[in-house]
Design a protein around this motif. Structure first.
Motif, PDB file in Angstrom:
ATOM      1  N   ASN A   1     102.986  39.161 -85.925  1.00 22.40           N
ATOM      2  CA  ASN A   1     102.641  39.154 -87.346  1.00 22.40           C
ATOM      3  C   ASN A   1     101.242  38.575 -87.556  1.00 22.40           C
ATOM      4  OD1 ASN A   1     102.862  36.389 -87.172  1.00 22.40           O
ATOM      5  ND2 ASN A   1     104.839  36.284 -88.195  1.00 22.40           N
TER       6      ASN A   1
ATOM      7  N   ARG B   1     100.429  48.269 -90.433  1.00 25.29           N
ATOM      8  CA  ARG B   1     101.206  47.138 -90.922  1.00 25.29           C
ATOM      9  C   ARG B   1     102.640  47.604 -91.089  1.00 25.29           C
ATOM     10  NH1 ARG B   1      97.293  45.597 -94.737  1.00 25.29           N
ATOM     11  NH2 ARG B   1      96.438  43.518 -94.384  1.00 25.29           N
TER      12      ARG B   1
ATOM     13  N   ILE C   1     106.440  46.247 -92.052  1.00 28.03           N
ATOM     14  CA  ILE C   1     107.265  45.152 -92.543  1.00 28.03           C
ATOM     15  C   ILE C   1     108.443  44.922 -91.617  1.00 28.03           C
ATOM     16  CG2 ILE C   1     108.786  44.426 -94.427  1.00 28.03           C
ATOM     17  CD1 ILE C   1     106.950  45.743 -96.387  1.00 28.03           C
TER      18      ILE C   1
ATOM     19  N   ARG D   1     111.473  40.251 -94.377  1.00 28.87           N
ATOM     20  CA  ARG D   1     110.554  41.155 -95.068  1.00 28.87           C
ATOM     21  C   ARG D   1     109.262  40.466 -95.518  1.00 28.87           C
ATOM     22  NH1 ARG D   1     111.943  45.685 -96.876  1.00 28.87           N
ATOM     23  NH2 ARG D   1     110.961  45.376 -98.917  1.00 28.87           N
TER      24      ARG D   1
ATOM     25  N   HIS E   1     104.697  40.859 -91.777  1.00 28.38           N
ATOM     26  CA  HIS E   1     104.165  42.191 -91.502  1.00 28.38           C
ATOM     27  C   HIS E   1     103.755  42.241 -90.040  1.00 28.38           C
ATOM     28  CE1 HIS E   1     102.897  42.571 -96.034  1.00 28.38           C
ATOM     29  NE2 HIS E   1     104.166  42.302 -95.862  1.00 28.38           N
TER      30      HIS E   1
END
Lengths: 168, 168
Positions: free
Chosen positions: A52, A82, A84, A89, A92
């Motif tokens: 992330n 990107r 999710i 959530r 990313h």
DNA sequence: AATAATAGTTACATTTATAAACTATTGTAT
DNA sequence: ATACAATAGTTTATAAATGTAACTATTATT
């Protein structure tokens, strides 16, 4: 004349100068790519594809608000996506595209070539000592009070979900 | 977690990260000063008071157009004066003011304190090796082709007037 | 005298740094 | 279950850094 061969400077200043030289050489060696910066992010993603944004920030000492634009730019260049994380959530995941993987190969090659070149006349023992001390200095610095410019994450007690890299 | 202890990164990237940590700590330690940046310029002037702007640029790898604003800022803060060299009116000598000398003392003290602190658990031998390699890497990099971002001076054959520092 | 080179400046566009406030989501503790 | 805190990421705004090019003034070269 006006050169800096043996000027006695603080290690932080020397390190900054070294990095300027280094990235000057790197961007020269990669000027055939359409990407003209953020090479270190691609280098990092090469070993940590799918991490992330915060993970990149932590490992490269880049502010998260800056990282947004870095990733935006890389997406616009079709080098990463990107994605999710469905399990959280908020996160990313940054994943290299096919094109991104290809270009990253070149980036990594250039990084490694430069390292190999500039370390070529340094003995293995000295290289190890150098790297050991370099890591030690960073650790020591992190233990000192700072204008935590990059520590936009509070240490926390969360135990779940390792977004981290092998870098612990 | 998301930490970078032992991440294998190119030396240029590691150096950049180290410098970020370093200057974070430095600006924290100097937050009592009214000057909030350009510390390395004051550090350099401490040993090279009265040199011209290009000399600072060369030794700290800062672009000369950026240096104009740095000096402007230091002048506004009453830390240095610009003095035209009567023997070569193109050159502007940068001289610390009384206030500048005083503040520079603190700056130098902070730099040296940080260096002493972060090197405190490194053996003398390793320190010497580290510094030797660090200088070697910079030299090696300067020999490689680069987007000469900072080399806004062409090598020339002038023999007169040493504006240089002890740094040769 | 003409030309080239140097030191520094100005102007401009882009990128980055910094801080604050913000959304959305998840974790924790009652 | 609800409230609160924490996390990941984004947006906004301002200032500063970076990079490029063109420019002045001065000095060196021929």
């Amino acid at each position: 004349m006006q050169d800096m061969k043996e000027m006695k400077l603080p290690v932080g200043t020397k390190a900054l100068i070294l990095s300027k030289f280094y990235y000057g050489v790197l961007s020269k060696s990669l000027e055939n790519l359409d990407l003209e910066r953020y090479y270190s992010v691609l280098y990092f993603l090469n070993e940590n594809n799918g991490c992330n944004q915060q993970c990149i920030c932590n490992n490269l000492a880049i502010d998260k608000t800056a990282m947004v634009k870095v990733i935006d730019h890389l997406i616009k260049s079709d080098l990463v996506d990107r994605v999710i994380n469905p399990d959280d959530r908020r996160e990313h995941f940054i994943k290299l595209t096919k094109k991104g993987i290809k270009q990253t190969e070149e980036v990594v090659r250039s990084f490694m070539a430069i390292d190999a070149e500039i370390f070529s006349n340094v003995t293995k023992e000295d290289q190890e000592t150098f790297n050991k001390v370099l890591d030690r200095l960073s650790l020591n610095l992190k233990a000192l009070p700072s204008n935590d410019l990059f520590f936009n994450y509070k240490k926390t007690g969360r135990k779940k979900k390792i977004t981290s890299t092998k870098a612990h």
